[in-house]
Write a protein that holds these residues in place. Structure first.
Motif, PDB file in Angstrom:
ATOM      1  N   LEU A 231      20.131  39.551  30.591  1.00 46.18           N
ATOM      2  CA  LEU A 231      20.937  38.430  31.047  1.00 46.18           C
ATOM      3  C   LEU A 231      22.127  38.912  31.861  1.00 46.18           C
ATOM      4  CD1 LEU A 231      21.046  35.963  28.020  1.00 46.18           C
ATOM      5  CD2 LEU A 231      19.974  35.619  30.244  1.00 46.18           C
ATOM      6  N   ALA A 232      22.433  38.164  32.891  1.00 49.24           N
ATOM      7  CA  ALA A 232      23.589  38.470  33.732  1.00 49.24           C
ATOM      8  C   ALA A 232      24.451  37.223  33.847  1.00 49.24           C
ATOM      9  CB  ALA A 232      23.132  38.920  35.110  1.00 49.24           C
ATOM     10  N   SER A 233      25.748  37.432  34.067  1.00 47.59           N
ATOM     11  CA  SER A 233      26.632  36.311  34.326  1.00 47.59           C
ATOM     12  C   SER A 233      26.607  35.986  35.816  1.00 47.59           C
ATOM     13  CB  SER A 233      28.050  36.647  33.862  1.00 47.59           C
ATOM     14  OG  SER A 233      28.523  37.798  34.537  1.00 47.59           O
ATOM     15  N   GLY A 234      27.202  34.857  36.143  1.00 47.64           N
ATOM     16  CA  GLY A 234      27.163  34.416  37.536  1.00 47.64           C
ATOM     17  C   GLY A 234      26.177  33.275  37.711  1.00 47.64           C
ATOM     18  N   GLY A 235      25.752  33.057  38.948  1.00 48.50           N
ATOM     19  CA  GLY A 235      24.817  31.982  39.211  1.00 48.50           C
ATOM     20  C   GLY A 235      24.568  31.815  40.689  1.00 48.50           C
TER      21      GLY A 235
ATOM     22  N   TYR B  70      24.556  33.509  46.118  1.00 50.48           N
ATOM     23  CA  TYR B  70      24.029  34.174  44.923  1.00 50.48           C
ATOM     24  C   TYR B  70      25.051  35.219  44.472  1.00 50.48           C
ATOM     25  CZ  TYR B  70      20.813  37.506  42.508  1.00 50.48           C
ATOM     26  OH  TYR B  70      20.189  38.368  41.638  1.00 50.48           O
ATOM     27  N   LYS B  71      25.547  35.059  43.239  1.00 54.68           N
ATOM     28  CA  LYS B  71      26.466  36.043  42.655  1.00 54.68           C
ATOM     29  C   LYS B  71      25.956  36.416  41.268  1.00 54.68           C
ATOM     30  CE  LYS B  71      30.722  34.421  44.932  1.00 54.68           C
ATOM     31  NZ  LYS B  71      32.099  33.923  44.701  1.00 54.68           N
ATOM     32  N   LYS B  72      25.750  37.715  41.068  1.00 51.01           N
ATOM     33  CA  LYS B  72      25.190  38.183  39.804  1.00 51.01           C
ATOM     34  C   LYS B  72      26.006  39.363  39.300  1.00 51.01           C
ATOM     35  CE  LYS B  72      20.611  38.561  37.767  1.00 51.01           C
ATOM     36  NZ  LYS B  72      19.155  38.572  38.055  1.00 51.01           N
TER      37      LYS B  72
ATOM     38  N   GLN C  38      27.707  44.784  40.735  1.00 51.84           N
ATOM     39  CA  GLN C  38      27.655  43.343  40.937  1.00 51.84           C
ATOM     40  C   GLN C  38      26.915  43.050  42.235  1.00 51.84           C
ATOM     41  OE1 GLN C  38      31.726  42.084  40.842  1.00 51.84           O
ATOM     42  NE2 GLN C  38      32.201  43.348  39.057  1.00 51.84           N
ATOM     43  N   GLY C  39      25.986  42.107  42.180  1.00 54.00           N
ATOM     44  CA  GLY C  39      25.199  41.755  43.346  1.00 54.00           C
ATOM     45  C   GLY C  39      25.702  40.500  44.023  1.00 54.00           C
ATOM     46  N   TYR C  40      25.593  40.476  45.339  1.00 57.92           N
ATOM     47  CA  TYR C  40      26.100  39.335  46.113  1.00 57.92           C
ATOM     48  C   TYR C  40      25.125  39.069  47.255  1.00 57.92           C
ATOM     49  CZ  TYR C  40      29.186  36.560  49.139  1.00 57.92           C
ATOM     50  OH  TYR C  40      29.728  35.580  49.917  1.00 57.92           O
ATOM     51  N   LEU C  41      24.821  37.799  47.458  1.00 53.89           N
ATOM     52  CA  LEU C  41      23.930  37.434  48.555  1.00 53.89           C
ATOM     53  C   LEU C  41      24.329  36.058  49.066  1.00 53.89           C
ATOM     54  CD1 LEU C  41      21.240  37.655  50.248  1.00 53.89           C
ATOM     55  CD2 LEU C  41      20.119  36.542  48.317  1.00 53.89           C
ATOM     56  N   THR C  42      24.448  35.934  50.365  1.00 55.93           N
ATOM     57  CA  THR C  42      24.649  34.622  50.975  1.00 55.93           C
ATOM     58  C   THR C  42      23.696  34.481  52.142  1.00 55.93           C
ATOM     59  OG1 THR C  42      26.232  33.127  52.050  1.00 55.93           O
ATOM     60  CG2 THR C  42      26.514  35.482  52.468  1.00 55.93           C
ATOM     61  N   GLU C  43      23.096  33.291  52.248  1.00 55.78           N
ATOM     62  CA  GLU C  43      22.129  33.033  53.313  1.00 55.78           C
ATOM     63  C   GLU C  43      22.376  31.644  53.886  1.00 55.78           C
ATOM     64  OE1 GLU C  43      18.020  34.887  53.033  1.00 55.78           O
ATOM     65  OE2 GLU C  43      18.414  34.463  50.935  1.00 55.78           O
ATOM     66  N   ASN C  44      22.251  31.550  55.202  1.00 54.02           N
ATOM     67  CA  ASN C  44      22.343  30.276  55.900  1.00 54.02           C
ATOM     68  C   ASN C  44      21.091  30.084  56.739  1.00 54.02           C
ATOM     69  OD1 ASN C  44      24.904  29.824  54.871  1.00 54.02           O
ATOM     70  ND2 ASN C  44      25.943  30.642  56.667  1.00 54.02           N
ATOM     71  N   TRP C  45      20.454  28.917  56.588  1.00 49.27           N
ATOM     72  CA  TRP C  45      19.296  28.568  57.402  1.00 49.27           C
ATOM     73  C   TRP C  45      19.618  27.302  58.200  1.00 49.27           C
ATOM     74  CZ3 TRP C  45      18.699  29.726  52.141  1.00 49.27           C
ATOM     75  CH2 TRP C  45      17.943  30.848  51.826  1.00 49.27           C
TER      76      TRP C  45
ATOM     77  N   GLU D  63      34.237  44.657  42.170  1.00 51.14           N
ATOM     78  CA  GLU D  63      35.114  43.694  41.525  1.00 51.14           C
ATOM     79  C   GLU D  63      34.682  42.277  41.865  1.00 51.14           C
ATOM     80  OE1 GLU D  63      39.095  43.530  43.108  1.00 51.14           O
ATOM     81  OE2 GLU D  63      38.482  44.604  44.926  1.00 51.14           O
ATOM     82  N   ARG D  64      35.101  41.361  41.029  1.00 50.93           N
ATOM     83  CA  ARG D  64      34.754  39.961  41.231  1.00 50.93           C
ATOM     84  C   ARG D  64      35.817  39.272  42.080  1.00 50.93           C
ATOM     85  NH1 ARG D  64      32.520  37.591  35.456  1.00 50.93           N
ATOM     86  NH2 ARG D  64      31.247  39.391  34.872  1.00 50.93           N
ATOM     87  N   LYS D  65      35.353  38.484  43.042  1.00 57.59           N
ATOM     88  CA  LYS D  65      36.253  37.707  43.883  1.00 57.59           C
ATOM     89  C   LYS D  65      35.610  36.362  44.171  1.00 57.59           C
ATOM     90  CE  LYS D  65      38.437  41.489  46.499  1.00 57.59           C
ATOM     91  NZ  LYS D  65      38.698  41.992  47.880  1.00 57.59           N
ATOM     92  N   ASP D  66      36.445  35.391  44.526  1.00 58.37           N
ATOM     93  CA  ASP D  66      35.914  34.110  44.975  1.00 58.37           C
ATOM     94  C   ASP D  66      35.370  34.207  46.397  1.00 58.37           C
ATOM     95  OD1 ASP D  66      36.530  32.872  42.583  1.00 58.37           O
ATOM     96  OD2 ASP D  66      38.563  32.363  43.262  1.00 58.37           O
ATOM     97  N   GLN D  67      35.973  35.062  47.213  1.00 58.50           N
ATOM     98  CA  GLN D  67      35.557  35.227  48.604  1.00 58.50           C
ATOM     99  C   GLN D  67      35.472  36.715  48.912  1.00 58.50           C
ATOM    100  OE1 GLN D  67      34.787  32.875  51.147  1.00 58.50           O
ATOM    101  NE2 GLN D  67      34.055  34.760  52.064  1.00 58.50           N
TER     102      GLN D  67
END
Length: 809
Positions: free
Chosen positions: A366-370, A405-407, A414-421, A464-468
Motif C-alpha cells: 500500500l502507498a499513500s497519495g492518489g 498521479y502522486k504516490k 516518491q512517484g509523480y506523473l501528470t498527463e494532459n490529453w 519530498e512532498r509538495k503541492d506543486q
C-alpha cells in the motif's frame, strides 16, 4: 399617384397570407405520451419534438396549402396524415402510434455523418433507444457492447465505476496488443480521446448515463470507412438529450444507494449517487438542459482509505434561428481516488501454492497519495437547411483530460506523473437529395474532417512532498510531448431505385502524421447494396457490403527516429497504417409488427500489424537498434444473429454470435523460436471468445391507480460468454515464484488453457408509485461470476446492487 400607391400596398399586404400554427399530442396505442417523438411536415424544414406530455407545436406554417404531416418514434410505426392550412385557423393534429419492430424508416447518422434512413444502410446498425436505456441504463462502454450488440464482447469491470478497456467488436484487430484501438467513439458528433491517446476511454468518467438519448453502433469496416483512422472495426455514436421547447420547466432528481460485494475485504463496499437535471425552453425556437451527477464509492480491495469520488456537470442549449439549428453542449467532470493493493489477494495464492519466492513488497504494497483528473469538453453543432433536400452541417468540438498521479511509499522514493490529453474536432459536410426521375433518387454526402490531438506527459521521482512540483525538483525526469493531425476528405453517394434498391459508393482520402513520411495518402473505399422485398406479410431487406479502413500506428512517433538511454529507434519512413478490409452478407426479416430477425455473415482480413523488429541491431554498438515494421495478419470470420419480438406486455430480444479469430501470415514471429508457435497461421487468438450471446426479457407493468398511470417494468438480462483460450496465470506464477516448478516463457504453449463459458445475469425493476416518483432496484452480476482470464491481479467485481428513487417535478 400617392393614393394609388397606398391602395396597391394595402392590397398586397392583405393578399399575403398569415402563417398558422399546428399543434397536438403524440401517444402510443396504450394512451401514454411519447416523449421526444419527431413530428414534421414532409417536403419542408418545419418540424418539432414532443415534450414530457407528448405535446408538440409547429409555428409559422404557411397557410392555404396542402401538407403531409408525419410523426415518428423509435419502436413505433410512422404515421402520416393529410392536412390543409387556412389563414387564421390553427390546426390540431393528434397521433396515436402503434408499436412496431419495423424500423426501416428510423434515421441513423453513424455510417455517413448525415441523416439517412435505416432502409438505405447496407451494413447492420444497432440502435439502443431511449426506452432501452430507461429499462437497462448503461454506465460504461463495455455495458453498451456486452449483450446489446451482436459480435460485441467485454470483460467485466474490476473496480466500481471503471471504464473497461478490454472489449472488442468482431474479435478486434490490433496485432500490437491494444484491446480496442480500432473502434471510434463519438458524442454528439465530436470524436473522443481514444486508445491512440490514452487508456480506458469511456463514458462514465465524463457524462451522466441518464443524459443519454440514444446510442448507435456500427460494426465492421464495411460501414465505418468514412470516419477514417481508428474506425476500422466500428463506430459507437452517443447522442445526449436536448431540452424541451415546452414553456414548462421540468426538473428530475435521483437518489441511489449502491452495495458491491468485496470478498477480498470479507465485506461489502457501499456507495451513493445523486443526480439532478433541469430542462425547458419556449415553444418556438429555444431549449436548454443542465444537470449534475455526484457519486462516491468505497474500494473493493485494500486501499489507503480514500474513496472513489466523481462529479459531473453538463449543460446544453438548442436554438432555431431562421433555417439554422444551433446546438451547444458542454460537459465537465472531476474525479479522485486513492491507491489500492491489487496484489493483496495474491497472498492467499502465495500460501496455498507455495510461492516462497514471491516479492516481499506483496506484504506491504500500500502507498499513500492518489490520482485525480479533470475532464472538460464541448461541442457546437450548426445545421442549416437551404431547401428540404439540401442542408449543410458544421461540428466543432473538444475532448480533453488532465490527469495527476502522486504516490508515496514509506521506505522508497516518491512517484509523480501528470498527463494532459487534448483532441479537437472539426467536421463540415453538406447533404443533398434529388429526384432525378420517377424511379431514381440520389442522396449525396460530402465533406471534410480534421482532428488535432496532443499528449504531454511528465514523470519522475522526488525526495519530498509538495503541492506543486517543478522541473528541477525531479531526480530522473521524463518528458513526452506528442501531437498528431489527421485530415480527411470523404464522400458517399446513395442511388435509390423505387425506394427498394439502394446502391452505396463511398470513399475517404486521408493523411495522418503518424504514418511514415514516405507512405503518403491513405484511401478507404466502401461499397454497399440493399434490396427490399415483400412476401406476404413479411418484409425482407437483403444487404451486402464491402469496405476497407486503416488505423494509425498505435504508439506515437513509431515511424520517426528516436533514442533513449538504452536503445535507438532508427525510424521507418515507409511504415504503413494497420488496415482491415472485408465483406459482409446479411438480411433483416420483419414478420408483421412484432417479430424481427437479423442475420449477418462477415469475413474480415487485418493486414500490416505493427511490431518491434530488433533484427537490424548492430551488435558492435552499445545501444540496441530496432525499428517498427508492418507484419502479420488476423482473420476474423463469424455469424451474427439477432431477434426481437413482443408477446402482450413482454418484450423479448436475443442475439448470438459465432466468432472465429485466428492468426494469418506473419513473416517475423512465425519464424522465431522465441514465440514457440504462439502466432502460427491458423492458431486461434487468445482472449477472444468463440461465441457470445444475450437474452433480454422485459415485462411492462401497468399502472394500477389514477395516481400512477405510468406503470413500470421488470427486466432480466442474461449475457453469455463462450469458451475462450487464454493463459493459465496461476501456472505462470507457479513458474515464477514456486521453486519446485520450472519457469515458463511468456509464450509457452504449456500455459495455454480454455476458460469455460459463463453467464452474467442482471435484474432491474422500476415502478412509478405516482406519476412524479418512481423506485428502482438494479442488481448486476447476479451470478457473482469472477473472471481472471485476462489478469489474475484484477478479478471481476462481484454482485452489485443499486436501489433508489427518481422524482420528476
Amino acid at each position: 399617384m400617392r393614393i394609388n400607391l397606398l391602395l396597391y400596398l394595402m392590397a398586397v399586404s392583405i393578399s399575403v397570407s398569415q402563417p398558422v400554427t399546428i399543434s397536438g399530442t403524440v401517444i402510443n396505442d396504450k394512451g401514454k405520451p411519447l416523449v421526444g417523438a419527431n413530428v414534421f411536415l414532409e417536403g419542408t424544414v418545419l418540424g418539432a419534438a414532443t415534450d414530457l406530455s407528448g405535446y408538440y407545436i409547429i409555428e409559422r406554417v404557411p397557410s392555404d396549402r396542402f401538407y403531409k404531416i408525419s410523426a415518428r418514434y423509435i419502436g413505433h410505426r410512422m404515421t402520416t396524415k393529410d392536412i390543409a392550412t387556412e389563414e387564421g385557423k390553427p390546426i390540431t393534429v393528434d397521433f396515436e402510434l402503434v408499436m412496431s419492430l419495423v424500423d426501416l424508416d428510423e434515421v441513423v447518422v453513424a455510417a455517413s455523418f448525415s441523416e439517412r434512413k435505416k432502409r438505405a444502410q447496407a451494413s447492420p446498425v444497432t440502435i439502443i433507444s431511449q426506452d432501452d436505456l430507461r429499462r437497462l441504463p448503461v454506465r460504461s462502454i463495455d455495458e453498451v457492447l456486452t449483450g446489446k450488440v451482436p459480435g460485441g464482447y467485454a470483460n467485466l469491470p474490476s473496480r466500481p465505476g471503471q471504464n473497461n478497456s478490454a472489449f472488442t467488436l468482431r474479435g478486434g484487430t490490433s496485432g500490437s496488443g491494444r484491446p480496442l484501438g480500432d473502434v471510434k467513439i463519438y458524442i454528439d458528433g465530436v470524436e473522443l480521446l481514444g486508445f491512440d491517446m490514452q487508456s480506458y476511454p469511456g463514458i462514465a468518467d465524463f457524462i451522466d448515463p441518464d443524459d443519454i438519448e440514444k446510442i448507435e453502433v456500427l460494426r465492421g469496416p464495411m460501414g465505418s470507412t468514412l470516419h477514417g483512422s481508428n474506425a476500422q472495426s466500428g463506430i459507437i455514436h452517443i447522442f445526449t438529450k436536448k431540452g424541451s421547447r415546452s414553456r414548462k420547466t421540468v426538473m428530475k432528481l435521483k437518489f441511489a444507494r449502491k452495495i458491491t460485494q468485496a470478498p477480498i475485504l470479507d465485506d461489502d463496499a457501499v456507495g451513493q449517487e445523486t443526480t439532478f437535471s433541469m430542462s425547458g425552453g419556449n415553444s418556438s425556437s429555444a431549449s436548454y438542459n443542465i444537470g449534475f451527477n455526484n457519486s462516491i464509492d468505497q474500494e473493493v480491495m485494500p486501499g489507503n482509505g480514500r474513496d472513489i469520488e466523481r462529479l459531473k456537470v453538463h449543460g446544453s442549449v438548442n436554438a432555431k434561428i431562421g433555417t439554422a439549428v444551433i446546438d451547444v453542449k458542454t460537459y465537465h467532470s472531476w474525479g479522485q481516488q486513492g491507491f489500492i493493493s491489487n496484489l493483496y489477494h495474491l497472498l492467499e495464492y502465495k500460501e496455498d501454492r507455495s510461492w516462497t519466492n514471491a516479492p516481499e513488497h506483496w506484504d506491504d504494497s500500500l502507498a499513500s497519495g492518489g490520482t485525480s483528473y479533470y475532464k472538460p469538453g464541448f461541442s457546437l453543432n450548426i445545421t442549416q437547411s437551404f431547401t428540404q433536400d439540401w442542408y449543410q452541417s458544421l461540428v466543432i468540438g473538444n475532448d480533453s483530460k488532465k490527469f495527476l498521479y502522486k504516490k508515496y511509499y514509506a521506505n522508497s522514493g516518491q512517484g509523480y506523473l501528470t498527463e494532459n490529453w487534448n483532441r479537437y474536432t472539426l467536421n463540415y459536410f453538406w447533404h443533398y437529395k434529388k429526384k432525378i426521375s420517377n424511379s431514381f433518387n440520389i442522396d449525396l454526402t460530402t465533406g471534410t474532417q480534421r482532428t488535432m490531438s496532443n499528449h504531454v506527459r511528465l514523470s519522475g521521482s522526488m525526495d519530498e512532498r509538495k503541492d506543486q512540483y517543478y522541473y528541477e525538483d525531479f531526480d530522473d525526469v521524463s518528458i513526452v510531448d506528442q501531437s498528431n493531425q489527421n485530415s480527411g476528405y470523404y464522400g458517399e453517394l446513395v442511388i435509390d431505385y423505387k425506394d427498394r434498391i439502394y446502391l452505396t459508393i463511398g470513399e475517404r482520402v486521408e493523411q495522418n502524421e503518424y504514418f511514415g513520411k514516405d507512405y503518403g495518402t491513405h484511401y478507404s473505399p466502401r461499397l454497399g447494396l440493399s434490396y427490399l422485398s415483400e412476401i406476404g406479410g413479411m418484409i425482407i431487406k437483403s444487404r451486402a457490403a464491402w469496405g476497407s479502413g486503416g488505423i494509425n500506428p498505435p504508439k506515437a512517433m513509431q515511424a520517426l527516429p528516436s533514442e533513449s538511454n538504452y536503445s535507438i529507434n532508427i525510424g521507418n519512413p515507409d511504415l504503413r497504417p494497420e488496415r482491415q478490409s472485408g465483406y459482409e452478407l446479411g438480411g433483416d426479416f420483419y414478420f408483421g409488427d412484432n417479430f424481427f430477425v437479423e442475420v449477418t455473415y462477415f469475413d474480415q482480413l487485418f493486414l500490416d500489424g505493427i511490431a518491434n523488429d530488433p533484427s537490424i541491431d548492430d551488435l558492435q554498438t552499445i545501444k540496441q537498434e530496432y525499428w517498427y515494421i508492418n507484419l502479420g495478419q488476423i482473420i476474423n470470420k463469424g455469424w451474427e444473429l439477432a431477434a426481437k419480438t413482443r408477446v402482450g406486455p413482454l418484450d423479448i430480444s436475443a442475439n448470438y454470435s459465432i466468432l472465429d479469430s485466428r492468426w494469418g501470415e506473419d513473416s517475423l514471429r512465425q519464424n522465431d523460436p522465441v514465440y514457440e508457435g504462439f502466432f502460427d497461421k491458423g492458431t486461434r487468438r487468445n482472449d477472444v471468445p468463440s461465441s457470445t450471446g444475450n437474452l433480454s426479457l422485459v415485462y411492462n407493468v401497468p399502472g394500477f391507480s389514477p395516481k400512477s398511470t405510468k406503470g413500470g417494468s421488470v427486466a432480466l438480462d442474461i449475457s453469455y460468454i463462450g469458451k475462450k483460450k487464454g493463459r493459465d496465470w496461476l501456472l505462470y506464477y507457479d513458474g515464477q515464484y514456486n521453486p519446485d516448478v520450472s519457469p515458463f516463457s511468456y509464450y509457452s504453449k504449456d500455459l495455454l488453457m480454455h476458460y469455460k463459458p459463463f453467464n452474467s445475469v442482471r435484474l432491474r425493476f422500476n415502478y412509478w408509485v405516482t406519476n412524479k416518483a418512481s423506485v428502482f432496484l438494479d442488481i448486476r452480476n447476479l451470478t457473482e461470476h469472477t473472471d481472471i482470464s485476462r489478469s489474475i491481479i484484477e478479478p471481476a467485481l462481484g454482485k452489485q446492487v443499486m436501489m433508489g428513487i427518481d422524482f420528476t417535478i
